[in-house]
Design an enzyme around this catalytic site. Sequence first.
Site, PDB file in Angstrom:
ATOM      1  N   THR A 137       0.650  -1.210  -0.014  1.00 18.83           N
ATOM      2  CA  THR A 137       0.110  -0.032  -0.053  1.00 18.83           C
ATOM      3  C   THR A 137       0.852   1.255   0.032  1.00 18.83           C
ATOM      4  OG1 THR A 137      -0.256   0.576   2.373  1.00 18.83           O
ATOM      5  CG2 THR A 137      -1.496  -1.308   1.447  1.00 18.83           C
ATOM      6  N   CYS A 138       0.280   2.376  -0.003  1.00 20.15           N
ATOM      7  CA  CYS A 138       1.000   3.676   0.028  1.00 20.15           C
ATOM      8  C   CYS A 138       1.842   3.778   1.123  1.00 20.15           C
ATOM      9  CB  CYS A 138       0.101   4.742  -0.262  1.00 20.15           C
ATOM     10  SG  CYS A 138      -1.064   4.942   0.844  1.00 20.15           S
ATOM     11  N   ASN A 139       1.173   3.217   2.374  1.00 21.15           N
ATOM     12  CA  ASN A 139       1.817   3.359   3.667  1.00 21.15           C
ATOM     13  C   ASN A 139       2.907   2.147   4.011  1.00 21.15           C
ATOM     14  OD1 ASN A 139       1.152   6.046   4.430  1.00 21.15           O
ATOM     15  ND2 ASN A 139      -0.744   5.367   5.082  1.00 21.15           N
ATOM     16  N   ARG A 140       2.860   1.008   3.633  1.00 22.89           N
ATOM     17  CA  ARG A 140       3.431  -0.186   3.885  1.00 22.89           C
ATOM     18  C   ARG A 140       3.756  -1.084   2.893  1.00 22.89           C
ATOM     19  NH1 ARG A 140       1.971  -2.107   8.794  1.00 22.89           N
ATOM     20  NH2 ARG A 140       0.706  -0.249   9.336  1.00 22.89           N
TER      21      ARG A 140
ATOM     22  N   SER B  44      -1.840   1.218  11.987  1.00 25.04           N
ATOM     23  CA  SER B  44      -2.140   2.302  10.747  1.00 25.04           C
ATOM     24  C   SER B  44      -1.569   3.555  11.257  1.00 25.04           C
ATOM     25  CB  SER B  44      -3.479   2.279  10.444  1.00 25.04           C
ATOM     26  OG  SER B  44      -3.812   1.211   9.844  1.00 25.04           O
TER      27      SER B  44
ATOM     28  N   GLN C  93      -7.450  -3.861   1.713  1.00 24.08           N
ATOM     29  CA  GLN C  93      -6.284  -4.144   1.046  1.00 24.08           C
ATOM     30  C   GLN C  93      -5.567  -5.449   1.610  1.00 24.08           C
ATOM     31  OE1 GLN C  93      -4.473  -0.439   2.725  1.00 24.08           O
ATOM     32  NE2 GLN C  93      -4.874   0.769   1.051  1.00 24.08           N
TER      33      GLN C  93
ATOM     34  N   ALA D 281     -12.730  21.993  -4.533  1.00 20.16           N
ATOM     35  CA  ALA D 281     -12.701  20.903  -5.153  1.00 20.16           C
ATOM     36  C   ALA D 281     -11.160  20.124  -4.937  1.00 20.16           C
ATOM     37  CB  ALA D 281     -12.867  21.070  -6.605  1.00 20.16           C
ATOM     38  N   GLY D 282     -10.607  20.685  -3.572  1.00 22.75           N
ATOM     39  CA  GLY D 282      -9.452  20.122  -3.320  1.00 22.75           C
ATOM     40  C   GLY D 282      -9.639  18.725  -2.466  1.00 22.75           C
TER      41      GLY D 282
ATOM     42  N   ILE E 173     -12.155  18.395   0.321  1.00 21.65           N
ATOM     43  CA  ILE E 173     -13.702  18.352  -0.451  1.00 21.65           C
ATOM     44  C   ILE E 173     -14.031  16.855  -1.183  1.00 21.65           C
ATOM     45  CG2 ILE E 173     -15.300  19.442  -1.977  1.00 21.65           C
ATOM     46  CD1 ILE E 173     -15.300  20.733   0.463  1.00 21.65           C
TER      47      ILE E 173
END
Length: 422
Positions: A49-52, A110, A121, A191-192, A195
């Site tokens: 994943t993006c974190n692990r 996490s 995941q 629209a960032g 949001i």
Amino acid sequence: MSIVAVGINHKTAPVAVREKISFNPDKLSIALQEMLNAVQCREVAILSTCNRTELYLVQDGDFDVTQQRLIKWLESFHNVPASTILPSLYWHKDQQAVNHMMRVACGLDSLVLGEPQILGQMKQAYSQAKAAGSMSLIMDRLFQRTFGVAKQVRTETEIGASAVSVAFASVNLAKHIFGGLEKTKVLLVGAGETIELVAKHLYENNVGKITVANRTLARAENMATKIGADVITLAQIPEHMCNADIVISSTGSTLPIIGKGMVEQALASRKHQPIFMVDLAVPRDIEEQVSELEDVFLYTVDDLQGIIAKNIANRRKAAVQAESIVNSQSDNFMAWLRGLNTQDTVISYRKQCLDNRDVLLEKAFIQLKNGKNSEAVLAELANKLTNKFMHAPTSALQSAAQGGELDKLIYLRDIFNIDSQE
């Protein structure tokens, strides 16, 4: 045989290092097969994943040798020197590995404590390993038990009940006030990223209708297509606000976008039906004076931070309960695994005994066919079987006695039930 978990995550390495050993989903099947062969293990699965990034193995070899093979394979597969990743790697073995997998699935390891996305995941990692044929009995059972533990933690604790992001907190608060969002109309301003997260949570809660207002329509339209929303410009907000039950705003504007007068006009058109408003922007998008209006419930990012702080404290309390469940269930899994090892040993020993029996029986049948006295054949068979089955235990007892291994000697006497026969 042992279970191993090795990985790198947001706690041990920055993204610049994590990205070097992340796995492309399209190449995961190849990676799993390569890893099986290169590391010489029974079963493997990969969570990326993006974190692990974590690798789970079932292996028979020496742990140190497995470590060396795995590092060498990671170097080769990702074309990255070991010195880059070694300081960030963590290793867990057997019950520690089982415990770690369960903690990860429950969101206890996490970045956001208790977040639920990691479970999905992990389920994907399980499916990919199954499809690649790199998983068998033990890893399959471990993943299934891990999913069961995550479900138990969600059911029996409040680990995921409280919002811990401003986007999630905004939607939860609206849901609490309206009792449900199915019939509500929402105006999102901006629209960032924030949001976008709000829109995602609203969509998942089956909100009635979403309208997105943004300075540039292109970005708003890109987001709106994913959730079936309408798009307007910031200049069109005054004519649409009267239709909104909920207004959530987060832009980069240096001046307020929504003023008191604009909201007063909207309330008049709505016949003073209340509007729930959340201003997530800093500086503020909604004039402070709007909070003075009787039919408006206005919350700022500071109000939500107070709610989030309480929710984080609640999650930490729930995490203590969750850890207890994980520890108990990892004990249960290890008990099952030990039973499996015992079963394997019994099956192997029984097969060995049956093979010996069959060889001696075949010889006895030949002797009988050749006309040898049946009593003599049976006596010889019984004698040979006794000697065959006695050989290994006798050697073990003699070795223990000669080596002065009293504990082993007592253990062997207990196994063969010697003392009770005397």
